[in-house]
Design a protein around this motif. Structure first.
Motif, mmCIF file in Angstrom:
data_model
loop_
_atom_site.group_PDB
_atom_site.id
_atom_site.type_symbol
_atom_site.label_atom_id
_atom_site.label_comp_id
_atom_site.label_asym_id
_atom_site.label_seq_id
_atom_site.Cartn_x
_atom_site.Cartn_y
_atom_site.Cartn_z
ATOM 1 N N ARG A 212 0.847 -1.194 0.000
ATOM 2 C CA ARG A 212 0.000 0.000 0.000
ATOM 3 C C ARG A 212 0.879 1.240 0.000
ATOM 4 O O ARG A 212 1.894 1.294 0.682
ATOM 5 N N SER A 234 -7.649 0.362 -4.385
ATOM 6 C CA SER A 234 -7.531 0.262 -2.926
ATOM 7 C C SER A 234 -6.089 0.158 -2.456
ATOM 8 O O SER A 234 -5.845 0.135 -1.246
ATOM 9 N N ASP A 235 -5.130 0.099 -3.384
ATOM 10 C CA ASP A 235 -3.730 -0.019 -2.974
ATOM 11 C C ASP A 235 -3.045 1.332 -2.850
ATOM 12 O O ASP A 235 -1.898 1.416 -2.399
ATOM 13 N N TYR A 267 -10.792 5.568 0.050
ATOM 14 C CA TYR A 267 -9.348 5.793 -0.070
ATOM 15 C C TYR A 267 -9.012 7.111 -0.764
ATOM 16 O O TYR A 267 -7.882 7.293 -1.216
ATOM 17 N N PRO A 298 0.008 2.476 5.183
ATOM 18 C CA PRO A 298 0.807 2.292 3.964
ATOM 19 C C PRO A 298 2.242 1.904 4.297
ATOM 20 O O PRO A 298 2.737 2.127 5.406
#
Length: 370
Positions: A212, A234-235, A267, A298
């Motif tokens: 992330r 979503s990353d 996000y 992250p």
């Protein structure tokens, strides 16, 4: 090396200071005129922006300054994950096509004049050059010049190099380049931007093993291109603090209710502020943005570093003082993430070098306070 071990080594002083990757090819892009508030004016986005930052970094000796490593295959691969192939092909060939239309075009920049708007098609690629300019752009303030591709690809190389060095163990790196990038989307340019360097850096970090990545955009203007690229993913988390788009460029994106779509729901975090906001107000938004990034967990952070938040910036509206940028850097450091800084806006030429250097110096100072 694990990211946890890398962080501990950094804060114990075992990892060297920030490395800056400089794009010497940035000077190839030097636009003559842009459309601003209804008239053609000399460009605000000029080569001396990067040169003044470089001079200040050298004066303060804020880490080493290195050229970007342009690895053609690697760079093209990541570019095609961020931008569409037909858009990249257009940018690469555009100046040559512009010259073919008329030899005298070599003396003037190309600006779009028509656009594909609501109800019109964008799936068909027109053969007409002016139509393709409009298809791949969203404003008339971003001239395409003889050296635009050379400068933009050099900037992408800086972002690639800065991200790769982070993966190799550095705690902080800086991609010093222009033109900026955060307004460039997957298939459009505008806002002085052609290739999205922050998105390139984030994608390199993901490809290199990070699960992330967060992007923090602190330019006065919303990073509409970055948001659009990652809006359904979503990353990557995108957080932006910027002038309220109801009255500030780019106007049509950057509202607080834009939180992502599909896999990307939750996000995207926009923090628009009124024109005239000072550092105290802005700092509260930064705390909120960093809290949301911390909750995302992250492995790395990319910062779109714009200093057009400065009180004397000619095209912006926040009220930062020079010393405020030290606090910005310290606060970003305190989140404890490996961080790539990517140069974005800032048009108060006399102060731009000091303001950027203050952020980086604050980051280096802040690392020891965690």
């Amino acid at each position: 090396m694990s990211y946890q071990l890398m962080n501990r080594m950094f804060f114990e002083g075992q990892i060297p200071a920030m490395i800056t990757f400089f794009n010497p090819n940035h000077v190839a892009h030097a636009g003559q005129l842009e459309m601003y508030r209804g008239e053609l004016v000399p460009c605000f986005e000029v080569p001396s922006r990067a040169d003044r930052v470089l001079a200040e970094l050298e004066h303060r000796q804020l880490g080493s300054i290195q050229p970007a490593s342009l690895i053609d295959g690697s760079l093209r691969s990541v570019l095609e994950k961020v931008h569409s192939s037909r858009y990249l092909q257009f940018l690469e060939r555009a100046w040559g096509e512009w010259i073919k239309l008329a030899p005298e075009n070599s003396e003037r920049d190309a600006l779009p004049s028509v656009w594909s708007v609501r109800g019109m098609r964008s799936d068909r690629l027109p053969s007409n050059f002016a139509a393709r300019m409009g298809l791949f752009s969203f404003d008339m303030g971003t001239p395409l010049t003889a050296g635009t591709w050379q400068a933009a690809i050099g900037g992408a190389g800086c972002a690639l190099s800065a991200a790769n060095r982070l993966l190799a163990g550095e705690r902080g790196t800086f991609a010093l380049t222009r033109p900026p990038g955060h307004h460039a989307g997957a298939d459009f340019f505008g806002g002085y931007c052609f290739i999205n360097n922050a998105a390139v850096a984030a994608q390199v970090l993901l490809d290199g093993g990070m699960a992330r990545v967060a992007i923090l955009d602190i330019d006065y203007h919303h990073g509409n291109g970055t948001q659009a690229i990652f809006y359904r993913r979503s990353d990557v988390m995108f957080a932006s603090i910027h002038g309220d788009p109801s009255s500030e460029y780019p106007f049509f994106l950057g509202y607080a209710d834009e939180t992502g779509e599909g896999d990307g729901v939750g996000y995207n975090h926009n923090l628009p502020l009124p024109k005239g906001s000072d550092f105290d107000v802005w700092g509260q938004a930064l705390t909120e943005g960093l809290d949301s990034i911390f909750g995302f967990k992250p492995d790395g952070l990319v910062v779109s570093l714009g200093v057009d938040t400065f009180i004397d910036d000619p095209i912006s509206g926040f009220r930062f003082l020079e010393e405020d940028y030290l606090a910005v850097g310290r606060q970003i450091a305190n989140i404890g993430l490996p961080t790539v800084f990517v140069m974005e806006g800032g048009y108060a030429l006399e102060a731009i070098g000091r303001n950027v250097a203050n952020v980086l110096q604050g980051f280096d100072t802040g690392k020891s306070t965690v």
